[in-house]
Design a protein around this motif. Structure first.
Motif, mmCIF file in Angstrom:
data_model
loop_
_atom_site.group_PDB
_atom_site.id
_atom_site.type_symbol
_atom_site.label_atom_id
_atom_site.label_comp_id
_atom_site.label_asym_id
_atom_site.label_seq_id
_atom_site.Cartn_x
_atom_site.Cartn_y
_atom_site.Cartn_z
ATOM 1 N N UNK A 103 0.807 -1.223 0.000
ATOM 2 C CA UNK A 103 0.000 0.000 0.000
ATOM 3 C C UNK A 103 0.838 1.270 0.000
ATOM 4 N N UNK A 104 2.009 1.186 0.598
ATOM 5 C CA UNK A 104 2.883 2.359 0.598
ATOM 6 C C UNK A 104 3.213 2.733 -0.848
ATOM 7 N N UNK A 105 3.487 1.719 -1.639
ATOM 8 C CA UNK A 105 3.826 1.975 -3.046
ATOM 9 C C UNK A 105 2.615 2.508 -3.821
ATOM 10 N N UNK A 106 1.435 1.987 -3.523
ATOM 11 C CA UNK A 106 0.228 2.509 -4.178
ATOM 12 C C UNK A 106 0.064 3.995 -3.831
ATOM 13 N N UNK A 107 0.303 4.336 -2.562
ATOM 14 C CA UNK A 107 0.165 5.739 -2.138
ATOM 15 C C UNK A 107 1.135 6.624 -2.920
ATOM 16 N N UNK A 108 2.360 6.138 -3.096
ATOM 17 C CA UNK A 108 3.367 6.930 -3.809
ATOM 18 C C UNK A 108 2.998 7.075 -5.285
ATOM 19 N N UNK A 109 2.600 5.982 -5.902
ATOM 20 C CA UNK A 109 2.260 6.031 -7.336
ATOM 21 C C UNK A 109 1.020 6.880 -7.577
ATOM 22 N N UNK A 110 -0.006 6.685 -6.741
ATOM 23 C CA UNK A 110 -1.251 7.438 -6.929
ATOM 24 C C UNK A 110 -1.042 8.902 -6.556
ATOM 25 N N UNK A 111 -0.323 9.141 -5.471
ATOM 26 C CA UNK A 111 -0.102 10.516 -5.035
ATOM 27 C C UNK A 111 0.694 11.316 -6.049
ATOM 28 N N UNK A 112 1.693 10.686 -6.650
ATOM 29 C CA UNK A 112 2.516 11.376 -7.637
ATOM 30 C C UNK A 112 1.674 11.805 -8.834
ATOM 31 N N UNK A 113 0.723 10.949 -9.200
ATOM 32 C CA UNK A 113 -0.163 11.283 -10.322
ATOM 33 C C UNK A 113 -1.190 12.341 -9.914
ATOM 34 N N UNK A 114 -1.847 12.118 -8.775
ATOM 35 C CA UNK A 114 -3.057 12.900 -8.482
ATOM 36 C C UNK A 114 -2.802 14.196 -7.721
ATOM 37 N N UNK A 115 -1.700 14.301 -6.997
ATOM 38 C CA UNK A 115 -1.470 15.543 -6.249
ATOM 39 C C UNK A 115 -1.470 16.770 -7.163
ATOM 40 N N UNK A 116 -0.833 16.698 -8.349
ATOM 41 C CA UNK A 116 -0.831 17.904 -9.183
ATOM 42 C C UNK A 116 -2.132 18.127 -9.951
ATOM 43 N N UNK A 166 -2.566 6.723 -15.917
ATOM 44 C CA UNK A 166 -1.789 7.952 -16.107
ATOM 45 C C UNK A 166 -0.317 7.633 -16.332
ATOM 46 N N UNK A 167 0.205 6.738 -15.506
ATOM 47 C CA UNK A 167 1.615 6.378 -15.638
ATOM 48 C C UNK A 167 1.899 5.760 -17.007
ATOM 49 N N UNK A 168 0.954 4.962 -17.478
ATOM 50 C CA UNK A 168 1.187 4.239 -18.728
ATOM 51 C C UNK A 168 1.348 5.188 -19.906
ATOM 52 N N UNK A 169 0.639 6.315 -19.875
ATOM 53 C CA UNK A 169 0.731 7.247 -21.001
ATOM 54 C C UNK A 169 1.685 8.396 -20.709
ATOM 55 N N UNK A 170 2.189 8.456 -19.481
ATOM 56 C CA UNK A 170 2.947 9.651 -19.069
ATOM 57 C C UNK A 170 4.427 9.590 -19.374
ATOM 58 N N UNK A 171 4.788 9.078 -20.544
ATOM 59 C CA UNK A 171 6.211 8.959 -20.872
ATOM 60 C C UNK A 171 6.981 10.230 -20.604
#
Ligand SMILES: [Zn+2]
Length: 191
Positions: A103-116, A166-171
């Motif tokens: 879950x820590x990793x999910x928080x980091x991946x999701x937060x990096x995408x959604x915070x901005x 988001x990550x998949x398209x966010x090259x």
């Protein structure tokens, strides 16, 4: 291994017919043979981690406020994103559930995408909308704590799935996303 042609497949077949002058059935067979060869090439590749998708350098995620000072499995994150970008079903089938359990990793991946992002987007799952609202209101630490301690597993999975889209398209977007100053608790409000 001759699945019913999909719409995209038929377009491929027609393109090949135009290119080569082959009949529909010949073009379809040649394309199927081509797939078979690629599939075998993939199957012959070394298994597991060595089965290759070049992953992005995500070392910046270690300092994410969503990690809350805990270690982050950067290699798993990179392998997962690479698998999503490559659209590799076998790697995703292995890495997605493993990541839901981290879950820590999910928080980091999701937060990096959604915070901005000012909104989670039109097609976001209810769990993603809820988490985004929480993040906007309470900030990364509280949102990460909720995700790691309180969130239902199905919601964690839905949030991860949305974030991975988001990550998949966010090259091109990855380095930008990582260098955002998330330590500023109001960083996303200005966006
Ligand atoms: Zn793979």
């Amino acid at each position: 291994m001759h699945p019913k042609p999909t719409r995209g497949r038929k377009a491929d077949i027609r393109a090949r017919m135009r290119r080569t002058g082959e009949s529909y059935s010949v073009a379809a067979r040649r394309l199927a043979e081509q797939d078979e060869r690629q599939h075998q090439g993939r199957a012959a590749a070394p298994p597991a981690g060595a089965h290759g998708h070049a992953g992005p350098d995500l070392s910046g995620l270690a300092a994410s406020p969503f990690a809350a000072g805990e270690p982050v499995d950067i290699e798993r994150a990179s392998a997962l994103i690479a698998a999503c970008r490559a659209g590799c079903p076998s790697c995703q089938a292995e890495l997605v559930p493993a990541t839901v359990g981290d879950r820590r990793l999910v928080a980091v991946l999701a937060g990096t995408v959604y915070a901005p992002l000012p909104t989670p987007g039109m097609i976001a799952a209810p769990a993603t909308r809820m988490w985004h609202a929480l993040l906007s209101e309470l900030g990364p630490q509280a949102a990460a704590a909720f995700l790691t301690d309180e969130m239902a597993e199905a919601d964690v999975a839905a949030l991860l799935e949305d974030a991975l889209d988001h990550w998949a398209v966010g090259g091109a977007g990855v380095p930008e996303i990582i260098t955002l100053d998330l330590d500023d608790p109001h960083a996303w409000e200005a966006r």
